[in-house]
Design an enzyme around this catalytic site. Structure first.
Site, PDB file in Angstrom:
ATOM      1  N   GLY A  63      -0.567  -8.962   9.793  1.00  0.00           N
ATOM      2  CA  GLY A  63      -1.745  -8.480   9.208  1.00  0.00           C
ATOM      3  C   GLY A  63      -2.241  -7.128   9.090  1.00  0.00           C
ATOM      4  N   ARG A 107      -4.148 -27.038  27.447  1.00  0.00           N
ATOM      5  CA  ARG A 107      -4.241 -25.510  27.795  1.00  0.00           C
ATOM      6  C   ARG A 107      -5.131 -24.933  26.668  1.00  0.00           C
ATOM      7  NH1 ARG A 107       2.159 -25.596  28.877  1.00  0.00           N
ATOM      8  NH2 ARG A 107       2.053 -25.486  30.692  1.00  0.00           N
ATOM      9  N   ILE A 167       2.508  -9.567   2.714  1.00  0.00           N
ATOM     10  CA  ILE A 167       2.138 -10.825   3.516  1.00  0.00           C
ATOM     11  C   ILE A 167       0.683 -10.413   3.973  1.00  0.00           C
ATOM     12  CG2 ILE A 167       4.163 -11.690   4.328  1.00  0.00           C
ATOM     13  CD1 ILE A 167       3.644 -10.776   7.226  1.00  0.00           C
ATOM     14  N   ASP A 168       0.348  -9.301   4.041  1.00  0.00           N
ATOM     15  CA  ASP A 168      -1.073  -8.810   4.556  1.00  0.00           C
ATOM     16  C   ASP A 168      -2.372  -9.329   3.696  1.00  0.00           C
ATOM     17  OD1 ASP A 168       0.482  -7.989   6.875  1.00  0.00           O
ATOM     18  OD2 ASP A 168       0.549  -6.003   6.115  1.00  0.00           O
ATOM     19  N   ARG A 172      -1.578 -20.003  27.258  1.00  0.00           N
ATOM     20  CA  ARG A 172      -0.356 -19.421  26.959  1.00  0.00           C
ATOM     21  C   ARG A 172      -0.233 -18.799  25.596  1.00  0.00           C
ATOM     22  NH1 ARG A 172       0.913 -21.058  31.411  1.00  0.00           N
ATOM     23  NH2 ARG A 172       2.514 -22.470  32.056  1.00  0.00           N
ATOM     24  N   GLU A 213       0.769  -1.066   0.061  1.00  0.00           N
ATOM     25  CA  GLU A 213       0.089  -0.165  -0.172  1.00  0.00           C
ATOM     26  C   GLU A 213       0.798   1.490   0.107  1.00  0.00           C
ATOM     27  OE1 GLU A 213      -1.432   0.113   3.969  1.00  0.00           O
ATOM     28  OE2 GLU A 213      -2.581   2.100   3.529  1.00  0.00           O
ATOM     29  N   GLN A 230       7.024 -14.985  10.033  1.00  0.00           N
ATOM     30  CA  GLN A 230       5.873 -15.043   8.982  1.00  0.00           C
ATOM     31  C   GLN A 230       6.544 -14.493   7.716  1.00  0.00           C
ATOM     32  OE1 GLN A 230       1.699 -14.248  10.996  1.00  0.00           O
ATOM     33  NE2 GLN A 230       3.337 -13.510  12.222  1.00  0.00           N
ATOM     34  N   HIS A 274       8.062 -11.847  13.050  1.00  0.00           N
ATOM     35  CA  HIS A 274       8.652 -11.868  11.590  1.00  0.00           C
ATOM     36  C   HIS A 274       8.912 -13.354  10.852  1.00  0.00           C
ATOM     37  CE1 HIS A 274       9.167  -7.602  13.095  1.00  0.00           C
ATOM     38  NE2 HIS A 274       9.109  -7.335  11.888  1.00  0.00           N
TER      39      HIS A 274
HETATM   40  O1  F6P Z   1       2.907  -5.135   6.587  1.00  0.00           O
HETATM   41  C1  F6P Z   1       3.780  -6.238   6.676  1.00  0.00           C
HETATM   42  C2  F6P Z   1       3.998  -6.336   8.120  1.00  0.00           C
HETATM   43  O2  F6P Z   1       4.627  -7.412   8.283  1.00  0.00           O
HETATM   44  C3  F6P Z   1       2.944  -6.353   8.948  1.00  0.00           C
HETATM   45  O3  F6P Z   1       2.059  -7.390   9.109  1.00  0.00           O
HETATM   46  C4  F6P Z   1       3.374  -5.721  10.217  1.00  0.00           C
HETATM   47  O4  F6P Z   1       2.487  -4.905  11.218  1.00  0.00           O
HETATM   48  C5  F6P Z   1       4.464  -4.878   9.940  1.00  0.00           C
HETATM   49  O5  F6P Z   1       4.693  -5.176   8.551  1.00  0.00           O
HETATM   50  C6  F6P Z   1       5.775  -5.125  10.756  1.00  0.00           C
HETATM   51  O6  F6P Z   1       6.502  -4.177  10.322  1.00  0.00           O
HETATM   52  P1  F6P Z   1       8.091  -4.068  10.830  1.00  0.00           P
HETATM   53  O7  F6P Z   1       8.906  -4.962   9.945  1.00  0.00           O
HETATM   54  O8  F6P Z   1       8.517  -2.631  10.174  1.00  0.00           O
HETATM   55  O9  F6P Z   1       8.139  -4.412  12.225  1.00  0.00           O
END
Ligand code: F6P
Length: 343
Positions: free
Chosen positions: A172, A164, A128-129, A267, A104, A275, A273
């Site tokens: 996201g 648990r 990834i979002d 828990r 974006e 992801q 990251h």
């Molecule tokens: O836009 C991708 C993203 O991984 C989001 O899901 C997350 O909120 C943000 O970037 C994290 O950003 P940074 O890498 O600056 O911690």
């Protein structure tokens, strides 16, 4: 003299960026164009930092995560003289086209540069979002969902052994796509996303119902941007004015509230990251490759102000303006699929 295409990767990295770079270079090279990598997103065009790219540079990078060009969240519109520097460097480096690979924010800058200065830009949607309108899917999303789903699968076995509740916090930003998709795929018992209000009592009741059926464990997936009663934004923002969401600790809050209400030991796992790291899935490699070829074709044809997009099974061109006009959030009908399995 050969024409030149520049390319940059901006915003958070994601698996598949290198696959796009490879595809752009391969197609442009076929057409006899030179290729230039712009380093660290828009910062590279503000500061004039480049590297030449040829076929050898992109050989072997298809499965590699991250980006060989580096990335940043630099916003030229927030820097004194930033936009002039970008336009000057495009001219001075002799770039006939610039392929901007980003989400974006990165593509929002590209759209504005095209609208206000007729800059020779085309876009490729990455994140990834999966929150970009104009395309059915962005590359990077499938990899993130795959990683989150595997994590949920792994948490199931340890949750069951210990009776648990496991809360999994996923990324996201303001869209709950990763939470909904990985939650459905992983069989989550509750999924909390920014698009839906949260009621702690309702979630607790659903878990109690499930436990009264003989299930001694539960999995809750929560998206980092979910609005929770009692959780305030930190106020910390990036160069595009977005609040930093990872510091809100929504996973911890949910866990505390649910444990207090149900008495079930709880828990939290924050995937963070992880992801975004590592090798893209085959689906993301293919999507990134198709997007890269399309963007190269748009650049070679001088078809600027456009973005490669997936519509159904077709890769098409949509205007950057349309693609960045609004965020694509999770519609109620997608949430209903997830909800059918709550409790
Ligand atoms: O836009 C991708 C993203 O991984 C989001 O899901 C997350 O909120 C943000 O970037 C994290 O950003 P940074 O890498 O600056 O911690």
């Amino acid at each position: 003299m050969a024409k030149t295409v520049g390319m940059l990767t901006g915003g958070g990295d994601c698996p598949g960026l290198n696959a796009v770079i490879r595809a752009v270079v391969r197609r442009a090279d076929d057409a006899g164009w030179d290729c230039v990598g712009i380093l660290e997103g828009w910062r590279g065009l503000v500061e004039g930092t480049f590297r030449d790219l040829d076929l050898r540079d992109v050989s072997g990078i298809l499965p590699r995560g991250g980006t060989i060009l580096g990335t940043s969240r630099t916003n030229p519109y927030k820097l004194d003289g930033g936009v002039d520097a970008v336009l000057g460097n495009i001219r001075d480096r002799g770039l006939d086209a610039v392929v901007a690979i980003g989400g974006e924010d990165t593509l929002g800058v590209a759209a504005k540069l095209y609208r206000e200065h007729a800059a020779p830009v085309v876009g490729v949607p990455k994140t990834i979002d999966n929150d970009l309108s104009g395309t059915d899917y962005t590359f990077g999303f499938d990899t993130a969902v795959t990683i989150a789903t595997e994590a949920i699968d792994r948490l199931h076995t340890t949750a069951e052994s210990h009776n648990r509740v496991m809360v999994v916090e996923v990324m996201g930003r303001h869209a709950g796509w990763i939470a909904v998709m990985s939650g459905i795929a992983g069989g989550a018992d509750a999924i909390l996303i920014p698009e839906q209000p949260v009621d702690y009592d309702q979630v607790s009741e659903a878990l109690r119902k499930r436990h009264s059926r003989g299930k001694n464990f539960s999995i809750i997936v929560v998206s980092e941007g979910t609005e929770l009663p009692g959780v305030e934004d930190t106020g910390e923002t990036d160069a595009f004015g977005h609040v930093t969401l990872s510091h809100r600790n929504v996973g911890e809050t949910i866990a505390r509230e649910i444990e207090q209400r149900t008495g079930f030991e709880t828990r939290v796992t924050v995937l963070g990251h992880v992801q975004r790291g590592g090798s893209p899935t085959p689906r993301d490699r293919v999507l990134a490759t198709r997007f890269g070829l399309k963007a190269a074709e748009l650049a070679l044809a001088g078809n600027f102000g456009q973005m490669a997009a997936l519509r159904g099974d077709e890769v098409v061109a949509v205007s950057l303006e349309e693609a960045t006009a609004e965020l694509k959030t999770v519609p109620p009908e997608w949430y209903a699929v997830a909800q059918a399995f709550f409790g």
